[in-house]
Scaffold this motif. Structure first.
Motif, PDB file in Angstrom:
ATOM      1  N   VAL A  38      -1.264  -0.335   8.472  1.00 58.09           N
ATOM      2  CA  VAL A  38      -0.886   0.317   7.228  1.00 58.09           C
ATOM      3  C   VAL A  38      -0.595   1.781   7.532  1.00 58.09           C
ATOM      4  N   VAL A  54       6.574  -1.490   2.462  1.00 60.28           N
ATOM      5  CA  VAL A  54       5.505  -0.486   2.417  1.00 60.28           C
ATOM      6  C   VAL A  54       5.930   0.783   3.143  1.00 60.28           C
ATOM      7  N   VAL A  58      -1.150   3.106  -0.172  1.00 62.03           N
ATOM      8  CA  VAL A  58      -1.723   1.755  -0.150  1.00 62.03           C
ATOM      9  C   VAL A  58      -3.195   1.819  -0.545  1.00 62.03           C
ATOM     10  N   TYR A 101      -4.713  -4.373   0.928  1.00 67.75           N
ATOM     11  CA  TYR A 101      -3.658  -5.127   1.608  1.00 67.75           C
ATOM     12  C   TYR A 101      -4.231  -6.390   2.213  1.00 67.75           C
ATOM     13  N   LEU A 109       1.788  -7.480   7.530  1.00 68.15           N
ATOM     14  CA  LEU A 109       1.309  -7.454   6.162  1.00 68.15           C
ATOM     15  C   LEU A 109       1.839  -8.664   5.405  1.00 68.15           C
ATOM     16  N   ALA A 122       0.665  -6.067  -0.164  1.00 61.30           N
ATOM     17  CA  ALA A 122       0.121  -4.707  -0.221  1.00 61.30           C
ATOM     18  C   ALA A 122       0.256  -4.163  -1.631  1.00 61.30           C
TER      19      ALA A 122
END
Length: 326
Positions: free
Chosen positions: A3, A163, A173, A176, A185, A188
């Motif tokens: 992330v 994202v 974020v 997730y 991912l 998310a």
């Protein structure tokens, strides 16, 4: 992919999500659903258009319904901080090679339409007509007593890419789901306004709009809505719930409007305003991710969504899937 770290100084400042426009095939039937059943308030109405707001909102509308030949989601609206940020947004997106089309939008001072890199149609604006407050006019509190629009969730064929773009423009974020095998991912949740999300992404054929959510005062309002829908001809429009999500901790109900557009009724998530708020990671196979009480979502919840107008869809290359009810 990991992330991304939150971008606390984005190229322009988005305040929050704002509104959505739907094409609907029977405006009178949609009025019966959104106004008479859910309790949204009419702010404008003619033979082809209906605009609505929720009870705490001062902006002219959070949802626009337009008579159409086929159901579709026309665009998702977002409010930026001021006119300077609107111009900065236009310049940034233009430099990215994304379309910037200035439009005349009723009840909005200036606005432009664009698309994100995956094709989601968007509208950005700074100022919308302000209406007198009605949040203490309790005689208007009908249906599920919707207080405000809360979030959008979109199917995305590449959640990592989605994202990455929205993080670049300041959407942080909060939670997730990661596929353990590929590290990609699967879903998310990203925000601007300090709740769990303004905009979420779910792996699947897309881009498509998965749902639009409205915040209500308490879980009891959701129970009242279920009683109302089940006794006024809307029983078949109840899709999933009630329940409590693991992700977001929110109490929820998913229903479908007369054209199949999915609406979530939502309350009781948590605050995320701290800039160093750390996102929560969930295992895709954890049944409490979907529903804290363990019940899996129906197959329709993972496969069906609203097409965006003029937007081709692409299948996701990520084939991982969570536990799905038969």
């Amino acid at each position: 992919m990991p992330v991304p770290a939150p971008n606390l100084y984005p190229p322009f400042n988005t305040v929050r999500l704002s509104h959505v426009e739907f094409g609907v095939t029977d405006l009178a039937r949609s009025r019966a659903f959104y106004v008479d059943t859910l309790g949204l308030q009419i702010t404008y109405e003619d033979a082809t258009t209906l605009t609505l707001r929720a009870l705490e909102e001062r902006g002219h509308h959070c949802i626009i319904l337009k008579q159409a030949d086929r159901p579709e989601a026309r665009y998702l609206g977002f409010k930026v901080w001021d006119e300077d940020n609107l111009d900065r947004a236009a310049a940034f997106l233009d430099a990215k090679g994304l379309p910037v089309d200035w439009v005349e939008t009723p009840h909005v001072t200036r606005a432009f339409r664009t698309r994100d890199p995956q094709g989601i149609p968007l509208e950005f604006y700074a100022r919308m007509d302000r209406l007198p407050p009605i949040h203490q006019q309790y005689k208007l509190y009908q249906g599920v007593k919707p207080l405000r629009i809360d979030h959008f969730n979109c199917f995305s064929p590449d959640v990592d890419a989605a994202v990455a773009f929205w993080n670049e423009i300041g959407f942080r974020v909060t939670e997730y789901t990661e596929d353990a095998e590929t590290g990609r991912l699967w879903a998310a949740w990203t925000h601007r306004k300090g709740g769990v999300h303004d905009l979420a992404f779910t792996n699947g054929t897309g881009p498509r709009l998965h749902h639009t959510a409205f915040w209500v005062p308490t879980p009891l309002n959701i129970i009242d809505l279920l009683d109302l829908m089940s006794t006024t001809g809307w029983l078949a429009n109840i899709e999933r719930g009630p329940g409590r999500h693991g992700i977001s901790n929110a109490f929820f109900l998913y229903i479908r409007d007369p054209d199949g557009h999915r609406i979530e009724i939502y309350c009781s998530d948590y605050q995320t305003v701290d800039p160093d708020h750390e996102p929560l990671k969930w295992d895709l196979k954890d049944p409490q991710r979907q529903t804290l009480w363990g019940a899996p979502a129906p197959r329709s919840w993972f496969e069906e969504g609203s097409l965006f107008a003029g937007t081709p869809t692409v299948q996701s290359s990520l084939k991982a899937s969570p536990i799905i009810a038969p």
